[in-house]
Design a protein around this motif. Structure first.
Motif, short mmCIF file in Angstrom:
data_model
loop_
_atom_site.label_atom_id
_atom_site.label_comp_id
_atom_site.label_asym_id
_atom_site.label_seq_id
_atom_site.Cartn_x
_atom_site.Cartn_y
_atom_site.Cartn_z
N VAL A 52 0.84 -1.20 0.00
CA VAL A 52 0.00 0.00 0.00
C VAL A 52 0.87 1.25 0.00
O VAL A 52 0.62 2.20 -0.76
N LYS A 53 1.90 1.27 0.84
CA LYS A 53 2.77 2.44 0.91
C LYS A 53 3.41 2.74 -0.44
O LYS A 53 3.38 3.88 -0.93
N ASN A 54 3.99 1.72 -1.06
CA ASN A 54 4.71 1.95 -2.31
C ASN A 54 3.77 2.09 -3.50
O ASN A 54 4.12 2.75 -4.49
N GLN A 55 2.57 1.52 -3.41
CA GLN A 55 1.55 1.77 -4.44
C GLN A 55 1.17 3.25 -4.42
O GLN A 55 1.06 3.88 -5.49
N ASN A 86 -13.18 4.49 5.64
CA ASN A 86 -13.11 3.04 5.50
C ASN A 86 -11.73 2.54 5.12
O ASN A 86 -11.54 1.35 4.91
N GLU A 87 -10.77 3.42 5.01
CA GLU A 87 -9.41 3.01 4.64
C GLU A 87 -8.63 2.64 5.89
O GLU A 87 -8.41 3.46 6.77
N ARG A 88 -8.22 1.36 5.97
CA ARG A 88 -7.55 0.86 7.17
C ARG A 88 -6.09 1.33 7.26
O ARG A 88 -5.55 1.48 8.36
N ILE A 89 -5.44 1.47 6.11
CA ILE A 89 -4.03 1.83 6.11
C ILE A 89 -3.88 3.26 5.60
O ILE A 89 -4.17 3.55 4.44
N VAL A 90 -3.46 4.16 6.47
CA VAL A 90 -3.15 5.52 6.05
C VAL A 90 -1.70 5.81 6.40
O VAL A 90 -1.13 5.21 7.32
N LEU A 91 -1.09 6.72 5.66
CA LEU A 91 0.33 6.95 5.75
C LEU A 91 0.62 8.36 6.26
O LEU A 91 -0.29 9.12 6.57
N SER A 92 1.89 8.69 6.33
CA SER A 92 2.31 10.05 6.66
C SER A 92 3.55 10.32 5.82
O SER A 92 4.66 9.93 6.18
N ILE A 93 3.34 10.95 4.65
CA ILE A 93 4.41 11.13 3.68
C ILE A 93 4.86 12.59 3.69
O ILE A 93 4.05 13.50 3.49
N ASN A 94 6.14 12.80 3.94
CA ASN A 94 6.69 14.15 3.95
C ASN A 94 6.64 14.73 2.54
O ASN A 94 7.21 14.17 1.60
N THR A 95 5.96 15.85 2.38
CA THR A 95 5.72 16.40 1.04
C THR A 95 7.01 16.86 0.37
O THR A 95 7.24 16.59 -0.81
N ALA A 96 7.87 17.57 1.09
CA ALA A 96 9.10 18.09 0.49
C ALA A 96 9.98 16.97 -0.03
O ALA A 96 10.51 17.03 -1.14
N GLY A 97 10.13 15.92 0.78
CA GLY A 97 10.94 14.78 0.36
C GLY A 97 10.36 14.09 -0.85
O GLY A 97 11.09 13.67 -1.76
N MET A 98 9.04 13.95 -0.87
CA MET A 98 8.38 13.30 -1.99
C MET A 98 8.54 14.11 -3.27
O MET A 98 8.76 13.56 -4.36
N ILE A 99 8.46 15.44 -3.19
CA ILE A 99 8.63 16.29 -4.37
C ILE A 99 10.04 16.13 -4.94
O ILE A 99 10.23 15.97 -6.14
#
Length: 383
Positions: A109-112, A139-152
């Protein structure tokens, strides 16, 4: 589009990184919806961080992602896809089947989600709307916390690197070997434990796809490592162009069938290259995937998907016809490949200019003529 937007615009005028950075800066909570023609992506935010993303593209489904990254087999994918219901999520079903572990599900899920996010960096146009407030993730069981700056930053790097990586790692079915006498200094190369493991797994037999499946990294991450190792002259492509995978048919007819598939793969690859040049990689994959889905009920295409160059897995196609009577195999293969080629040709031609159409039509005509010459020669030798 969502109601009561607080930010909306056109990606042709406001670039994606700027949109993402703005939402992060205002610590927004809500949903960013992006659309381009028939494509849609949704990014869900909480307090300025990305917690989930979804896509309308079939290739971004969790099942397809796990299959492409070697975490499940084609048989497991097909079996689970038939058993998915409105009340049973695909990931949960795969865990119940024993195909993946709960840890694999979280990884998937994370990498998708990251793959969906990174796919947006190739969008140069399209509309976007951000609506503030809580959205539909209850209803979403898996939620993440993705740092926006790093992702950009990673998204921009990937966009720049993808073309160079494809030059050195052109296919997931390719095989690499270690260069004799080359001993890597892992510390000097600043390689992580996962990267070292990929290098150690290279044995001249495992395909790139199998190396991905044995790692805890994604397709892009593993191919980037392989690219770096090739450039460092630590590994090189195996002398044999094809993997030593199982050939599912009798020796007497498998070479002929592989020749047919290889020639059609050349045609599909040429179409895909022309389409990418016209509309970009993201939309090209979408068009090819949609055409393939039209043949989902055809046994020839069970568990088959195309690589980043529009080419199909030869062994999987052969496996899908291996139970047919000897005299039906080539006919069935020809009919299926030709039907898909006709669909792809029609779809692709809608996006090409006159010169592009002439180029691909001429190439395909030449390839089909070569197949006919081979068939005629075979008939003469048997008479």
């Amino acid at each position: 589009m969502p109601d009561s937007p607080i930010l909306q615009g056109d990606l042709a005028r406001i670039q994606l990184p700027d949109v993402l950075a703005f939402i992060s800066m205002i610590r927004g909570t809500g949903k960013l919806t992006l659309r381009r023609e028939h494509l849609e992506r949704c990014i869900h935010w909480k307090d300025g961080e990305i917690i989930f993303a979804s896509s309308s593209s079939p290739e971004h489904s969790l099942g397809q992602f796990l299959l492409r990254n070697g975490k499940i087999t084609p048989a497991q994918y097909e079996d689970s896809k038939r058993r998915v219901t409105a009340n049973m999520r695909h990931g949960k079903l795969l865990v119940q089947m024993g195909a993946i572990s709960p840890k694999d599900l979280w990884w998937g899920v994370k990498n998708q989600v990251l793959e969906i996010l990174f796919s947006l960096f190739s969008w140069k146009d399209g509309g976007f709307v951000f609506s503030d407030g809580l959205d539909d993730l209850a209803n979403e069981r898996i939620v993440l916390s993705i740092n926006t700056a790093g992702m950009i930053m990673e998204g921009i790097r990937r966009l720049d690197e993808s073309a160079r990586i494809r030059e050195k790692v052109p296919s997931l079915d390719g095989v690499f070997v270690k260069v004799p006498g080359a001993v890597p200094d892992f510390r000097e190369l600043d390689m992580s434990a996962h990267e070292i493991e990929v290098y150690k797994n290279i044995d001249g037999r495992l395909t790139v796809r199998e190396l991905i499946g044995k790692s805890e990294m994604t397709e892009f991450e593993v191919t980037r490592i392989l690219f770096q190792l090739v450039v460092a002259r630590l590994i090189e492509a195996a002398p044999e162009a094809k993997s030593a995978g199982t050939v599912f048919l009798d020796v007497e007819d498998s070479p002929e069938l592989l020749k047919v598939i290889s020639t059609y793969n050349d045609m599909f690859g040429r179409l895909y290259a022309a389409l990418m040049a016209a509309v970009g990689e993201e939309q090209a994959r979408e068009i090819f995937m949609n055409a393939l889905q039209q043949g989902e009920n055809d046994e020839l295409w069970t568990g088959v998907f195309f690589d980043q160059f529009g080419r199909f897995d030869e062994n999987m196609l052969i496996a899908n016809i291996s139970e047919l009577p000897f005299e039906r195999r080539k006919v069935f293969l020809d009919e299926g490949l030709n039907t898909l080629l006709s669909v792809q040709l029609f779809e692709v031609s809608q996006h090409l200019d006159a010169a592009g159409k002439v180029d691909v039509f001429r190439f395909i005509s030449d390839q089909k003529a070569s197949l006919e010459r081979v068939a005629d020669a075979a008939s003469l030798s048997q008479s």
